[in-house]
Design a protein around this motif. Structure first.
Motif, PDB file in Angstrom:
ATOM      1  N   UNK A 191       0.814  -1.216   0.000  1.00  0.00           N
ATOM      2  CA  UNK A 191       0.000   0.000   0.000  1.00  0.00           C
ATOM      3  C   UNK A 191       0.853   1.274   0.000  1.00  0.00           C
ATOM      4  N   UNK A 192       2.156   1.112  -0.170  1.00  0.00           N
ATOM      5  CA  UNK A 192       3.084   2.261  -0.152  1.00  0.00           C
ATOM      6  C   UNK A 192       3.005   3.035   1.161  1.00  0.00           C
ATOM      7  N   UNK A 193       2.922   2.289   2.249  1.00  0.00           N
ATOM      8  CA  UNK A 193       2.839   2.883   3.583  1.00  0.00           C
ATOM      9  C   UNK A 193       4.010   2.436   4.448  1.00  0.00           C
ATOM     10  N   UNK A 194       5.157   2.235   3.820  1.00  0.00           N
ATOM     11  CA  UNK A 194       6.326   1.747   4.542  1.00  0.00           C
ATOM     12  C   UNK A 194       6.733   2.629   5.717  1.00  0.00           C
ATOM     13  N   UNK A 195       6.433   3.935   5.639  1.00  0.00           N
ATOM     14  CA  UNK A 195       6.816   4.842   6.730  1.00  0.00           C
ATOM     15  C   UNK A 195       6.131   4.490   8.043  1.00  0.00           C
ATOM     16  N   UNK A 196       5.057   3.682   7.956  1.00  0.00           N
ATOM     17  CA  UNK A 196       4.344   3.317   9.181  1.00  0.00           C
ATOM     18  C   UNK A 196       5.029   2.192   9.951  1.00  0.00           C
ATOM     19  N   UNK A 197       6.002   1.544   9.355  1.00  0.00           N
ATOM     20  CA  UNK A 197       6.669   0.436  10.062  1.00  0.00           C
ATOM     21  C   UNK A 197       7.284   0.922  11.372  1.00  0.00           C
ATOM     22  N   UNK A 198       7.965   2.044  11.318  1.00  0.00           N
ATOM     23  CA  UNK A 198       8.573   2.585  12.537  1.00  0.00           C
ATOM     24  C   UNK A 198       7.499   3.066  13.507  1.00  0.00           C
ATOM     25  N   UNK A 199       6.454   3.650  12.966  1.00  0.00           N
ATOM     26  CA  UNK A 199       5.352   4.127  13.822  1.00  0.00           C
ATOM     27  C   UNK A 199       4.723   2.965  14.577  1.00  0.00           C
ATOM     28  N   UNK A 200       4.423   1.884  13.867  1.00  0.00           N
ATOM     29  CA  UNK A 200       3.770   0.747  14.493  1.00  0.00           C
ATOM     30  C   UNK A 200       4.708  -0.024  15.417  1.00  0.00           C
ATOM     31  N   UNK A 201       6.011   0.184  15.275  1.00  0.00           N
ATOM     32  CA  UNK A 201       6.970  -0.500  16.158  1.00  0.00           C
ATOM     33  C   UNK A 201       6.886  -0.003  17.586  1.00  0.00           C
ATOM     34  N   UNK A 202       6.308   1.176  17.766  1.00  0.00           N
ATOM     35  CA  UNK A 202       6.182   1.765  19.110  1.00  0.00           C
ATOM     36  C   UNK A 202       4.734   1.684  19.572  1.00  0.00           C
ATOM     37  N   UNK A 203       4.295   0.484  19.916  1.00  0.00           N
ATOM     38  CA  UNK A 203       2.902   0.290  20.323  1.00  0.00           C
ATOM     39  C   UNK A 203       2.655   0.908  21.693  1.00  0.00           C
ATOM     40  N   UNK A 204       1.404   1.226  22.002  1.00  0.00           N
ATOM     41  CA  UNK A 204       1.079   1.811  23.307  1.00  0.00           C
ATOM     42  C   UNK A 204       1.581   0.932  24.451  1.00  0.00           C
ATOM     43  N   UNK A 205       2.221   1.558  25.411  1.00  0.00           N
ATOM     44  CA  UNK A 205       2.799   0.809  26.535  1.00  0.00           C
ATOM     45  C   UNK A 205       1.811   0.652  27.688  1.00  0.00           C
ATOM     46  N   UNK A 206       0.783   1.472  27.691  1.00  0.00           N
ATOM     47  CA  UNK A 206      -0.199   1.414  28.780  1.00  0.00           C
ATOM     48  C   UNK A 206      -1.593   1.365  28.174  1.00  0.00           C
ATOM     49  N   UNK A 207      -2.338   0.323  28.486  1.00  0.00           N
ATOM     50  CA  UNK A 207      -3.704   0.198  27.988  1.00  0.00           C
ATOM     51  C   UNK A 207      -4.665   0.066  29.159  1.00  0.00           C
ATOM     52  N   UNK A 208      -5.936   0.347  28.901  1.00  0.00           N
ATOM     53  CA  UNK A 208      -6.947   0.351  29.959  1.00  0.00           C
ATOM     54  C   UNK A 208      -8.113  -0.536  29.547  1.00  0.00           C
ATOM     55  N   UNK A 209      -8.446  -1.476  30.408  1.00  0.00           N
ATOM     56  CA  UNK A 209      -9.505  -2.430  30.112  1.00  0.00           C
ATOM     57  C   UNK A 209     -10.831  -1.935  30.676  1.00  0.00           C
ATOM     58  N   UNK A 210     -11.845  -1.889  29.808  1.00  0.00           N
ATOM     59  CA  UNK A 210     -13.195  -1.478  30.192  1.00  0.00           C
ATOM     60  C   UNK A 210     -14.181  -2.388  29.461  1.00  0.00           C
ATOM     61  N   UNK A 211     -15.450  -2.262  29.789  1.00  0.00           N
ATOM     62  CA  UNK A 211     -16.472  -2.948  29.012  1.00  0.00           C
ATOM     63  C   UNK A 211     -16.640  -2.199  27.699  1.00  0.00           C
TER      64      UNK A 211
END
Length: 288
Positions: free
Chosen positions: A157-177
């Motif tokens: 999709x010519x979106x190679x620049x997102x590889x670095x972006x996606x490499x840094x996933x959120x470190x803190x998530x919150x579980x809710x319903x």
């Protein structure tokens, strides 16, 4: 009461008159909503009174109708349909009360005057209120959208620049319903207020910020949720009821948008919109 009349039969379905009903008696099929399962807009008799309703019959293995039924039995609200009948035998189904109102897509039409802005705060607040309740429920079902797109997909999709972006996933998530599918097709509006929240098949405990992201992405053909102003007002409404992490939301929006772009490559206008959004919101972050 405003109600939407759905189209004529658009694909082969199970015969709803062949279902084994317990408390509901089907008399007429009015329309065939577009849905993954077999869904019917119907009239019938319940407790001796004529009743407008929807029948949903499992078409896919992951239909999760039993999950939705378990939640509808707990979630008592004027904007959530009442469960009228159900069965989990050979053809699992549910029957729920018809709710008043129209989808926002029908109300806004082309949204030329950005009338969508006046709906966004209530839209966001409604999702935050769902996130605040604590029913007895399972974790949300895993879906491909929860996972980072592969390098192969990004390159195609010519979106190679997102590889670095996606490499840094959120470190803190919150579980809710989570509702699991909180978008415009599953909400009805009447007199400028939400009159119904539909489709709890995918609901369960999961990632709060992902559930927000799923709500505010623009889908193909959608004429609203296209601007930062709409998103900001949605989040303002959400913030009136609870906290969120905007950076996490942006990350999950990017993730979802890649999958939607991959599935709609022939829709040039939509793909150009997605590329523009990803470039504006993620390219700078990918360089940091």
């Amino acid at each position: 009461m405003q109600t939407f009349r759905h189209p004529e039969k658009w694909r082969e379905t199970i015969d709803p008159f062949a279902l084994h009903f317990h408390t509901f008696s089907l008399t007429e099929v009015l329309g065939y909503p577009h849905a993954g399962n077999d869904v019917f807009q119907v009239k019938g008799v319940l407790g001796g009174a004529e009743t407008a309703a929807y029948i949903k019959v499992a078409r896919r293995k992951d239909a999760a109708i039993e999950n939705e039924v378990a939640l509808l039995r707990q979630l008592k609200s004027p904007v959530i349909p009442r469960l009228l009948d159900c069965d989990f035998g050979k053809h699992p189904y549910s029957v729920t009360s018809e709710m008043p109102g129209m989808r926002l897509s029908h109300i806004l039409g082309g949204n030329e005057n950005m009338d969508s802005l006046s709906y966004m705060e209530e839209y966001g607040a409604a999702l935050a209120k769902i996130h605040a309740i604590k029913p007895d429920a399972q974790p949300v079902m895993d879906r491909k959208f929860f996972h980072v797109p592969s390098d192969e997909v990004l390159d195609r999709l010519n979106l190679g620049f997102l590889k670095k972006y996606f490499a840094n996933s959120p470190t803190e998530t919150f579980t809710v319903f989570c509702h699991g599918d909180f978008h415009y097709a599953n909400l009805l509006w009447e007199n400028h207020h939400i009159s119904a929240i539909l489709d709890f098949e995918l609901a369960g405990y999961g990632n709060r910020d992902y559930d927000i992201a799923w709500a505010i992405i623009r889908r193909p053909g959608q004429r609203f949720m296209k601007t930062k102003e709409e998103h900001d007002l949605f989040l303002k409404g959400y913030a009136s009821q609870g906290p969120f992490n905007e950076a996490n939301i942006r990350y999950y929006m990017a993730q979802i948008y890649v999958y939607f772009m991959d599935a709609n490559e022939e829709d040039t206008e939509y793909c150009e919109f997605v590329c523009s959004w990803l470039t504006e919101n993620c390219r700078h972050a990918a360089r940091d």
